[in-house]
Design a protein around this motif. Structure first.
Motif, short mmCIF file in Angstrom:
data_model
loop_
_atom_site.label_atom_id
_atom_site.label_comp_id
_atom_site.label_asym_id
_atom_site.label_seq_id
_atom_site.Cartn_x
_atom_site.Cartn_y
_atom_site.Cartn_z
N ALA A 567 -0.74 -7.74 -11.59
CA ALA A 567 -0.15 -7.11 -10.42
C ALA A 567 -0.61 -5.65 -10.38
O ALA A 567 -0.49 -4.94 -11.38
N ALA A 568 -1.17 -5.24 -9.24
CA ALA A 568 -1.62 -3.86 -9.06
C ALA A 568 -0.55 -3.12 -8.25
O ALA A 568 -0.19 -3.56 -7.16
N VAL A 569 -0.07 -2.01 -8.78
CA VAL A 569 1.03 -1.28 -8.15
C VAL A 569 0.55 0.11 -7.74
O VAL A 569 -0.04 0.84 -8.54
N GLY A 570 0.81 0.48 -6.47
CA GLY A 570 0.48 1.81 -5.97
C GLY A 570 1.65 2.75 -6.18
O GLY A 570 2.79 2.43 -5.82
N CYS A 571 1.38 3.93 -6.73
CA CYS A 571 2.46 4.80 -7.20
C CYS A 571 2.44 6.19 -6.54
O CYS A 571 1.44 6.61 -5.97
N GLN A 572 3.56 6.86 -6.68
CA GLN A 572 3.72 8.18 -6.07
C GLN A 572 2.74 9.20 -6.64
O GLN A 572 2.35 10.14 -5.96
N ASP A 597 -3.51 15.50 -3.47
CA ASP A 597 -2.19 15.56 -2.84
C ASP A 597 -1.75 14.19 -2.38
O ASP A 597 -2.57 13.29 -2.17
N GLY A 598 -0.44 14.03 -2.20
CA GLY A 598 0.10 12.83 -1.59
C GLY A 598 0.42 11.72 -2.57
O GLY A 598 0.33 11.88 -3.80
N SER A 599 0.82 10.58 -2.02
CA SER A 599 1.21 9.41 -2.80
C SER A 599 0.47 8.18 -2.28
O SER A 599 0.09 8.13 -1.12
N LEU A 600 0.30 7.19 -3.15
CA LEU A 600 -0.29 5.92 -2.72
C LEU A 600 0.80 5.11 -2.03
O LEU A 600 1.83 4.80 -2.62
N LEU A 601 0.58 4.77 -0.76
CA LEU A 601 1.59 4.05 0.01
C LEU A 601 1.29 2.56 0.10
O LEU A 601 2.21 1.75 0.25
N ARG A 602 0.01 2.18 0.07
CA ARG A 602 -0.37 0.77 0.20
C ARG A 602 -1.48 0.44 -0.77
O ARG A 602 -2.41 1.23 -0.97
N VAL A 603 -1.39 -0.75 -1.36
CA VAL A 603 -2.50 -1.30 -2.15
C VAL A 603 -2.74 -2.73 -1.67
O VAL A 603 -1.80 -3.45 -1.35
N GLN A 604 -4.00 -3.11 -1.59
CA GLN A 604 -4.35 -4.45 -1.10
C GLN A 604 -5.60 -4.93 -1.80
O GLN A 604 -6.65 -4.28 -1.73
N LEU A 605 -5.50 -6.08 -2.47
CA LEU A 605 -6.67 -6.66 -3.12
C LEU A 605 -7.43 -7.53 -2.13
O LEU A 605 -6.83 -8.15 -1.24
N ASP A 606 -8.75 -7.59 -2.28
CA ASP A 606 -9.53 -8.48 -1.43
C ASP A 606 -9.31 -9.91 -1.89
O ASP A 606 -8.75 -10.14 -2.97
N PRO A 607 -9.71 -10.92 -1.10
CA PRO A 607 -9.43 -12.32 -1.46
C PRO A 607 -9.96 -12.74 -2.82
O PRO A 607 -9.43 -13.67 -3.43
N SER A 608 -11.01 -12.04 -3.29
CA SER A 608 -11.60 -12.42 -4.58
C SER A 608 -10.99 -11.64 -5.74
O SER A 608 -11.22 -11.98 -6.90
N GLY A 609 -10.26 -10.58 -5.45
CA GLY A 609 -9.72 -9.73 -6.51
C GLY A 609 -10.74 -8.79 -7.11
O GLY A 609 -10.49 -8.15 -8.13
N GLN A 610 -11.89 -8.66 -6.46
CA GLN A 610 -12.96 -7.80 -6.97
C GLN A 610 -12.68 -6.32 -6.67
O GLN A 610 -12.98 -5.44 -7.46
N TYR A 611 -12.09 -6.06 -5.49
CA TYR A 611 -11.84 -4.69 -5.06
C TYR A 611 -10.39 -4.52 -4.62
O TYR A 611 -9.73 -5.48 -4.21
N VAL A 612 -9.91 -3.29 -4.72
CA VAL A 612 -8.57 -2.97 -4.26
C VAL A 612 -8.67 -1.80 -3.28
O VAL A 612 -9.33 -0.80 -3.56
N THR A 614 -6.70 1.12 -1.01
CA THR A 614 -5.46 1.91 -1.07
C THR A 614 -5.37 2.81 0.14
O THR A 614 -6.38 3.23 0.71
N SER A 615 -4.14 3.11 0.54
CA SER A 615 -3.93 4.16 1.55
C SER A 615 -3.03 5.21 0.93
O SER A 615 -2.05 4.88 0.24
N CYS A 616 -3.38 6.47 1.17
CA CYS A 616 -2.66 7.60 0.60
C CYS A 616 -1.92 8.33 1.71
O CYS A 616 -2.30 8.25 2.88
#
Length: 698
Positions: A567-572, A597-612, A614-616
């Motif tokens: 599980a990949a978790v995006g953090c403050q 600056d800022g916090s990670l608000l979104r994380v999303q893995l691609d269908p293969s799990g190769q890349y993630v 993020t939105s800050c």
């Protein structure tokens, strides 16, 4: 728009953020139309030869920027405003650019852009909403709240800036009006200046700055105007655009209105359907109008974020040339690659978005081909959550228009808004959660609501269906009220279990695993991540806590890789923390943003799990190699925080949605697509296979 742009390119924008005529421009030579969408641009104007476009910005250190239209690059920049910029305009002789600051800035600058010198400057004492140059470039006019002012350029010299000479228009009995827009006359009317008031008057000032005549537009509010060779077009309330003669302000005609608010978009398949609105139908206001002298078309922007182009060659037979409909408020979430048969003429591959405008919209992705309705080539259908059409209007443009009068402004209660959506794995049901804690289920075949229940006492922040491989058909709802409800999707969404371990808002909940090892993971603002395993009981499936980890930072979002191991978790703190789902232990940590600056608000893995992805909170989007943490690309362009990001299942695109009401479709480079597809192929052959090498990206 991107760093490492060889890997990601902005392919399409679904949205418009023009709040008035200052945000709509037309190249007088080619007819090319420009408007802001997403970026912090508030005003724009083409040069007379159409080679350049000047933009004004809002926000921190706003700049006046000059762009080469063909090469799409910045060629000059002026940073003389401290706050936002309301209006920009090119002089007809192409020598000068005028920029007017917003009500906090108040500066009026005349920029000789070729020499990069501000030749004249002054201050205004009120909010300015419009600017227009005289045909001979000797003066320009600004309008706003109780404000019509003529500014003269006689003494401007390139050697040093001089005080800009301004003379107020003689308003007479109209002195207390809010003047919404202005256009200086052309040709035989070059000595006249035309203005409109928000109260609904079209006014004409003569060459001596005197109010010469005016006419009642017969509208609740007026927003904008534009001149053609022989007409003055006025954008008014309730979808109305009226045309008058510039010679004597004689009424000529009223243009057709756009779609009625709340229209069934999918049913408008012929032009005649536009004229079949109910007697009590409401229409959006025409907040911006701009005439194209090349094609003799009129471009209109309405305050529900729709755009129409009308053919006005013959005003007795006005026809629609083009139209587009977009979200009118913050887009909260999206679902990509909606599976299954979703009605006549609609195949899989569409995507859904939800918004604070209380709509869920279905968009076409495959090949960006035309849809069957005549209102939009991209929009396939709209689900209206309730009958309150006020939520379909941009509150900002409505507020601006009614600045001088008490209006029926929208309250927080009236703007509930859809916060999150999720489609069932079989593609039959769409679950949505709103800001008041209401859960709705729609049948995607009929687009009808089949369930509505007050699931939570506060905003629903996350919805998640269990995947078929878990052997369960459940829906989990997580809320700001600290609770997770687990519902049985096969039994009319009856309650299976309520989990209350979290002590603060729950930001994400995910299912993972196979029938013998089913898990549920949740994280929240209490800095906790809970790992639970499913157990069979007499009452059915029950999730029990197996691990509980507490972080030092708030956890905002989470994604599970295709193997259901991590599980990949995006953090403050802008880090991505990778947890082993079986043990609950943190396996890895790396930066999820290049920003400081800022916090990670979104994380999303691609269908293969190769890349993630993020939105800050700094409004940037990044793509990282999931295994190495190496940054592959960074993209920017949204003017508000990015509220949702998703890879498409074909591995070709990343779609982002934002608080700026816009949707961006990013095209991924073939190298990324090939790498993801290779990993998918590897996983199909051996689900436990280690990741394939992608040396070209590392």
């Amino acid at each position: 728009m991107t760093r490492n742009s060889c890997f990601v390119t902005l392919e399409k924008v679904l949205g418009i953020t023009a709040s008035g005529n200052c945000g709509l421009a037309c190249d007088p030579r080619s007819g090319l139309v420009a408007y802001p969408a997403g970026k912090t641009i508030t005003a724009l104007s083409f040069s007379p030869d159409g080679k350049f476009l000047v933009t004004g910005e809002s926000g921190h250190l706003p700049a006046v920027r000059l762009w080469d239209v063909v090469e799409r690059r910045q060629v000059a920049e002026l940073q003389s405003h401290k706050y936002g910029i309301s209006c920009v305009a090119f002089s007809p002789n192409g020598k000068y650019i005028v920029s007017v600051g917003n009500q906090h800035d108040m500066l009026v600058n005349v920029w000789a852009w070729k020499k990069d010198v501000v030749v004249a400057t002054n201050k205004v004492s009120s909010k300015v909403t419009g600017v227009s140059f005289s045909e001979d470039s000797s003066y320009f006019v600004t309008v706003g709240n109780r404000h019509v002012k003529f500014w003269y350029l006689d003494h401007c010299k390139a050697s040093a800036p001089v005080p800009l000479l301004g003379r107020s228009g003689l308003l007479g009995e109209l002195k207390n009006n809010f003047f919404s827009d202005v256009a200086c006359g052309r040709g035989s009317a070059s000595g006249s200046t035309f203005c409109i008031t928000s109260s609904g008057l079209l006014c004409e000032f003569n060459s001596k700055r005197m109010l010469d005549k005016w006419v009642d537009l017969r509208t609740g509010v007026a927003h904008s105007l534009s001149l053609s060779e022989d007409l003055v077009f006025c954008g008014c309330a309730d979808g109305t655009v009226r045309a008058f003669s510039p010679v004597d302000l004689h009424f000529v005609c009223t243009l057709p209105r756009p779609h009625a608010l709340g229209s069934d978009v999918s049913a408008v398949t012929e032009a005649s359907h536009l004229f079949c609105a109910k007697a009590d139908a409401r229409f959006p206001d025409a907040i911006a109008v701009n005439y194209d002298p090349v094609s003799r078309w009129l471009c209109c922007v309405y305050n529900d974020h729709s755009l129409y182009v009308w053919d006005v060659k013959d005003v007795s037979r006005v026809g629609k040339v083009h139209s587009a409909l977009f979200h009118a408020a913050c887009v909260g979430d999206l679902e990509v690659d909606v599976p299954g048969d979703l009605g006549a003429g609609l195949s899989s591959g569409a995507f859904l978005s939800c918004s604070a405008d209380n709509t869920i919209r279905l968009w076409r992705t495959d090949g960006w081909a035309h849809s069957q309705n005549i209102l939009s080539s991209d929009l396939l259908n709209i689900i209206y959550i309730d009958g309150n059409t006020s939520t379909l209007l941009d509150p900002e443009s409505t507020t601006n228009a009614n600045a001088d009068k008490p209006g029926d402004g929208q309250t927080a209660e009236s703007r509930t808004g859809i916060r999150t959506i999720c489609v069932s794995p079989d593609g039959k049901h769409l679950a949505s959660g709103d800001r008041n804690g209401m859960l709705r289920i729609h049948d995607l075949g009929s687009m009808e609501e089949i369930l509505k229940v007050e699931a939570h006492d506060a905003e629903i922040l996350c919805l998640e269906y269990s995947q078929p491989e878990t052997g369960l058909k459940l829906l989990a709802t997580a809320s700001r009220d600290r609770l997770i409800h687990v519902l049985d999707a096969e039994d009319d969404y009856s309650l299976v279990q309520t989990l209350d371990e979290h002590s603060s808002s729950i930001t994400a909940v995910r299912f993972a695993g196979e029938p013998l090892e089913r898990s549920m993971i949740s994280c929240g603002a209490d800095k906790s991540i809970y790992f639970r395993t499913a157990h069979k009981t007499e009452r059915g499936t029950e999730f029990r806590r197996s691990h509980h980890m507490v972080s030092k930072t708030t956890l905002y979002d989470m994604g599970v890789d295709p193997t259901c191991k991590y599980a990949a978790v995006g953090c403050q703190d802008r880090c991505i923390r990778i947890f082993n789902i079986s043990s609950g232990k943190q396996k890895k940590l790396y930066k999820g943003s290049l920003s400081e600056d800022g916090s990670l608000l979104r994380v999303q893995l691609d269908p293969s799990g190769q890349y993630v992805a993020t939105s800050c909170s700094d409004k940037n989007i990044s793509i990282f190699d999931f295994y190495t943490g190496e940054c592959v690309a960074t993209m920017f362009g949204h003017s508000e925080i990015v509220t949702g990001i998703k890879f498409t299942n074909d591995c070709k695109h990343l779609i982002s949605v934002s608080g700026d009401s816009c949707i961006f479709v990013w095209r991924l480079a073939p190298e990324l697509t090939i790498s993801m597809r290779a990993r998918l192929c590897q996983l199909r052959q051996n689900p436990n296979a280690p990741p394939c090498k992608t040396s070209s990206l590392r």
